[in-house]
Design a protein around this motif. Sequence first.
Motif, PDB file in Angstrom:
ATOM      1  N   SER A 155      27.777  44.187  52.508  1.00 49.21           N
ATOM      2  CA  SER A 155      28.595  43.695  53.621  1.00 49.21           C
ATOM      3  C   SER A 155      27.977  42.437  54.194  1.00 49.21           C
ATOM      4  CB  SER A 155      28.716  44.765  54.703  1.00 49.21           C
ATOM      5  OG  SER A 155      29.370  45.912  54.201  1.00 49.21           O
ATOM      6  N   PRO A 156      28.752  41.358  54.342  1.00 48.66           N
ATOM      7  CA  PRO A 156      28.177  40.076  54.771  1.00 48.66           C
ATOM      8  C   PRO A 156      27.690  40.083  56.216  1.00 48.66           C
ATOM      9  CG  PRO A 156      30.310  39.782  53.679  1.00 48.66           C
ATOM     10  CD  PRO A 156      30.164  41.241  53.953  1.00 48.66           C
ATOM     11  N   ASP A 157      26.519  39.467  56.435  1.00 48.16           N
ATOM     12  CA  ASP A 157      26.076  39.119  57.780  1.00 48.16           C
ATOM     13  C   ASP A 157      26.610  37.749  58.166  1.00 48.16           C
ATOM     14  OD1 ASP A 157      24.535  41.472  57.947  1.00 48.16           O
ATOM     15  OD2 ASP A 157      22.869  40.502  56.903  1.00 48.16           O
ATOM     16  N   ASP A 158      26.932  36.936  57.179  1.00 45.33           N
ATOM     17  CA  ASP A 158      27.448  35.585  57.381  1.00 45.33           C
ATOM     18  C   ASP A 158      28.848  35.672  57.969  1.00 45.33           C
ATOM     19  OD1 ASP A 158      28.142  32.920  57.215  1.00 45.33           O
ATOM     20  OD2 ASP A 158      28.237  32.868  55.023  1.00 45.33           O
ATOM     21  N   THR A 159      29.053  35.057  59.125  1.00 44.42           N
ATOM     22  CA  THR A 159      30.372  35.049  59.776  1.00 44.42           C
ATOM     23  C   THR A 159      31.009  33.666  59.771  1.00 44.42           C
ATOM     24  OG1 THR A 159      29.333  34.697  61.938  1.00 44.42           O
ATOM     25  CG2 THR A 159      29.764  36.986  61.277  1.00 44.42           C
ATOM     26  N   GLN A 160      30.361  32.706  59.103  1.00 43.11           N
ATOM     27  CA  GLN A 160      30.897  31.353  59.015  1.00 43.11           C
ATOM     28  C   GLN A 160      31.709  31.232  57.723  1.00 43.11           C
ATOM     29  OE1 GLN A 160      28.044  28.205  59.514  1.00 43.11           O
ATOM     30  NE2 GLN A 160      29.410  26.669  58.626  1.00 43.11           N
ATOM     31  N   TYR A 161      33.013  31.440  57.840  1.00 35.09           N
ATOM     32  CA  TYR A 161      33.874  31.377  56.670  1.00 35.09           C
ATOM     33  C   TYR A 161      33.954  29.943  56.167  1.00 35.09           C
ATOM     34  CZ  TYR A 161      35.235  36.095  57.971  1.00 35.09           C
ATOM     35  OH  TYR A 161      35.223  37.428  58.279  1.00 35.09           O
ATOM     36  N   LYS A 162      33.828  29.808  54.850  1.00 37.43           N
ATOM     37  CA  LYS A 162      33.757  28.491  54.219  1.00 37.43           C
ATOM     38  C   LYS A 162      34.817  28.386  53.137  1.00 37.43           C
ATOM     39  CE  LYS A 162      29.501  29.834  53.794  1.00 37.43           C
ATOM     40  NZ  LYS A 162      29.204  30.519  55.069  1.00 37.43           N
ATOM     41  N   THR A 163      35.163  27.167  52.767  1.00 36.02           N
ATOM     42  CA  THR A 163      35.988  26.937  51.596  1.00 36.02           C
ATOM     43  C   THR A 163      35.224  25.967  50.691  1.00 36.02           C
ATOM     44  OG1 THR A 163      38.270  26.497  50.878  1.00 36.02           O
ATOM     45  CG2 THR A 163      37.309  24.969  52.494  1.00 36.02           C
ATOM     46  N   PRO A 164      35.348  26.101  49.364  1.00 40.65           N
ATOM     47  CA  PRO A 164      34.426  25.355  48.494  1.00 40.65           C
ATOM     48  C   PRO A 164      34.667  23.864  48.446  1.00 40.65           C
ATOM     49  CG  PRO A 164      36.051  26.535  47.193  1.00 40.65           C
ATOM     50  CD  PRO A 164      36.225  26.997  48.609  1.00 40.65           C
ATOM     51  N   GLY A 165      35.890  23.393  48.702  1.00 42.51           N
ATOM     52  CA  GLY A 165      36.174  21.966  48.604  1.00 42.51           C
ATOM     53  C   GLY A 165      37.658  21.713  48.763  1.00 42.51           C
ATOM     54  N   ARG A 166      38.089  20.527  48.410  1.00 41.88           N
ATOM     55  CA  ARG A 166      39.497  20.158  48.532  1.00 41.88           C
ATOM     56  C   ARG A 166      40.141  20.046  47.148  1.00 41.88           C
ATOM     57  NH1 ARG A 166      38.672  15.447  53.037  1.00 41.88           N
ATOM     58  NH2 ARG A 166      38.069  16.795  54.773  1.00 41.88           N
ATOM     59  N   ASN A 167      41.463  19.990  47.153  1.00 43.05           N
ATOM     60  CA  ASN A 167      42.241  19.897  45.910  1.00 43.05           C
ATOM     61  C   ASN A 167      41.816  20.968  44.919  1.00 43.05           C
ATOM     62  OD1 ASN A 167      43.632  17.659  46.901  1.00 43.05           O
ATOM     63  ND2 ASN A 167      42.180  16.213  46.019  1.00 43.05           N
ATOM     64  N   GLY A 168      41.636  22.177  45.443  1.00 39.92           N
ATOM     65  CA  GLY A 168      41.110  23.250  44.616  1.00 39.92           C
ATOM     66  C   GLY A 168      42.179  23.995  43.837  1.00 39.92           C
ATOM     67  N   GLU A 169      41.743  24.621  42.755  1.00 38.65           N
ATOM     68  CA  GLU A 169      42.604  25.489  41.959  1.00 38.65           C
ATOM     69  C   GLU A 169      41.767  26.606  41.370  1.00 38.65           C
ATOM     70  OE1 GLU A 169      45.583  25.408  38.062  1.00 38.65           O
ATOM     71  OE2 GLU A 169      44.594  23.578  38.728  1.00 38.65           O
ATOM     72  N   ILE A 170      42.230  27.835  41.547  1.00 36.23           N
ATOM     73  CA  ILE A 170      41.575  28.977  40.920  1.00 36.23           C
ATOM     74  C   ILE A 170      42.164  29.130  39.532  1.00 36.23           C
ATOM     75  CG2 ILE A 170      41.263  31.482  41.003  1.00 36.23           C
ATOM     76  CD1 ILE A 170      41.162  31.218  44.044  1.00 36.23           C
ATOM     77  N   THR A 171      41.330  28.983  38.526  1.00 37.10           N
ATOM     78  CA  THR A 171      41.810  28.963  37.148  1.00 37.10           C
ATOM     79  C   THR A 171      41.729  30.329  36.476  1.00 37.10           C
ATOM     80  OG1 THR A 171      39.609  28.131  36.542  1.00 37.10           O
ATOM     81  CG2 THR A 171      41.370  26.520  36.764  1.00 37.10           C
ATOM     82  N   THR A 172      40.825  31.196  36.949  1.00 31.02           N
ATOM     83  CA  THR A 172      40.732  32.557  36.415  1.00 31.02           C
ATOM     84  C   THR A 172      40.404  33.504  37.545  1.00 31.02           C
ATOM     85  OG1 THR A 172      39.884  31.766  34.282  1.00 31.02           O
ATOM     86  CG2 THR A 172      39.599  34.100  34.756  1.00 31.02           C
ATOM     87  N   GLN A 173      41.142  34.570  37.643  1.00 28.64           N
ATOM     88  CA  GLN A 173      40.827  35.658  38.558  1.00 28.64           C
ATOM     89  C   GLN A 173      41.451  36.905  37.962  1.00 28.64           C
ATOM     90  OE1 GLN A 173      42.719  37.864  40.835  1.00 28.64           O
ATOM     91  NE2 GLN A 173      40.664  38.729  40.702  1.00 28.64           N
ATOM     92  N   GLU A 174      40.627  37.726  37.346  1.00 27.62           N
ATOM     93  CA  GLU A 174      41.149  38.926  36.700  1.00 27.62           C
ATOM     94  C   GLU A 174      40.047  39.970  36.606  1.00 27.62           C
ATOM     95  OE1 GLU A 174      42.365  37.537  32.836  1.00 27.62           O
ATOM     96  OE2 GLU A 174      40.391  37.903  31.963  1.00 27.62           O
ATOM     97  N   PHE A 175      40.474  41.213  36.446  1.00 28.20           N
ATOM     98  CA  PHE A 175      39.503  42.266  36.197  1.00 28.20           C
ATOM     99  C   PHE A 175      39.918  43.067  34.973  1.00 28.20           C
ATOM    100  CE2 PHE A 175      42.387  44.153  39.384  1.00 28.20           C
ATOM    101  CZ  PHE A 175      42.784  45.322  38.743  1.00 28.20           C
ATOM    102  N   ASP A 176      38.918  43.675  34.355  1.00 30.96           N
ATOM    103  CA  ASP A 176      39.100  44.475  33.148  1.00 30.96           C
ATOM    104  C   ASP A 176      38.527  45.856  33.424  1.00 30.96           C
ATOM    105  OD1 ASP A 176      39.137  45.641  30.649  1.00 30.96           O
ATOM    106  OD2 ASP A 176      38.218  43.939  29.613  1.00 30.96           O
ATOM    107  N   ASN A 177      39.354  46.895  33.235  1.00 32.30           N
ATOM    108  CA  ASN A 177      38.899  48.262  33.469  1.00 32.30           C
ATOM    109  C   ASN A 177      38.185  48.874  32.270  1.00 32.30           C
ATOM    110  OD1 ASN A 177      39.582  48.949  36.187  1.00 32.30           O
ATOM    111  ND2 ASN A 177      41.743  48.961  35.615  1.00 32.30           N
ATOM    112  N   ASP A 178      38.129  48.139  31.149  1.00 28.34           N
ATOM    113  CA  ASP A 178      37.395  48.604  29.971  1.00 28.34           C
ATOM    114  C   ASP A 178      37.840  50.020  29.579  1.00 28.34           C
ATOM    115  OD1 ASP A 178      35.518  48.516  27.900  1.00 28.34           O
ATOM    116  OD2 ASP A 178      33.941  49.383  29.159  1.00 28.34           O
ATOM    117  N   GLU A 179      39.148  50.184  29.403  1.00 27.93           N
ATOM    118  CA  GLU A 179      39.702  51.512  29.153  1.00 27.93           C
ATOM    119  C   GLU A 179      39.413  52.011  27.731  1.00 27.93           C
ATOM    120  OE1 GLU A 179      43.596  51.506  32.078  1.00 27.93           O
ATOM    121  OE2 GLU A 179      43.843  50.973  29.960  1.00 27.93           O
ATOM    122  N   THR A 180      39.309  53.328  27.615  1.00 24.90           N
ATOM    123  CA  THR A 180      39.154  53.994  26.325  1.00 24.90           C
ATOM    124  C   THR A 180      40.250  55.050  26.174  1.00 24.90           C
ATOM    125  OG1 THR A 180      36.756  53.717  26.383  1.00 24.90           O
ATOM    126  CG2 THR A 180      37.619  55.352  24.858  1.00 24.90           C
TER     127      THR A 180
END
Length: 319
Positions: A22-47
């Motif tokens: 749990s963060p102690d940091d309360t200063q919310y930041k954004t990484p920069g301008r003209n941003g784009e998230i190119t990958t955001q996914e999760f894998d459950n590694d199912e069997t």
Amino acid sequence: MTGGSNVDVAFVHEPVGDYAGSPDDTQYKTPGRNGEITTQEFDNDETRQRNWGNETEETVEGTFEGAFSLSFDLVDPWFLNHVFGAPPTAGGEAEAPYSYTWEIVNGEMQSSRWYLGADLINGFAERQLEGVVFSEMEVNISIGDPVSVSLTGFYGSETPNTSFTPGSQPKTDGTPLIFHGGSINIPTSTEIVRPKSGTLSISNGARPQREWAREPVAAVTGNINPTLNLESIVLDTDLLELGLGSADGPATSVDGAADGELAFESPGANALRFPMEGITHSTYAWNNIGNAGEDLTDDNALTIDRLTAVAETASAEAQ
């Protein structure tokens, strides 16, 4: 709305030594301008589980593995905590500009928490990514453009929320670092006077550490591999001789032949320098030989033994 640009993006640092804590940091930041998230996914590694037949009786989830990558124009440097693996050392200045230095850790990395919010037609949705660290970073500079950054990494867990945790979209502090504030020196006292483009890359070998649980419990660095790809107009033979190791031809050993520095400044108070130690050539080439319509340029694929980052900012808050 459901447009891909109709999102909010912010992050905070998670505690040092407490992966995905749990963060102690309360200063919310954004990484920069003209941003784009190119990958955001999760894998459950199912069997799939089959009872001596061809149909599935049950599907069992394995490890949780999150992937995350993004790109943006560079303004503030605080994302570097999660590339180099630790908070920076403050320079101790009493007034702006303040300086901070990052060195790559050997061991556990400080993780971060990212908030991705979207205002949907049927309500607001936030994906809270926990335990984010970055295993690869590219810093790109070319004529006519702001300095851009690409980050690739992983995260350990995810929590859905119905509101944007920071409350509103944070803003960057200052103006973007820009190509006309850039400089490259190899060796340190010799400036490359007509650079055209450059890409500084670092792979820190970051990997998750696991126990008998779905989610990882730590992130650690592995092999550190910084490189620099540089194109410049050929005015002398300094870089050629550095690549050969000698003015007379290939040397027996060129290990640690030079130090150098790649630096950027914004029109405001922000600046970022990357001191480089032990620079050697992997490959060297000339381009446009015989092409009267183009400049003679060289391509330099440089390996770096040791890389640090030094930032100057208008803010005294390193967080």
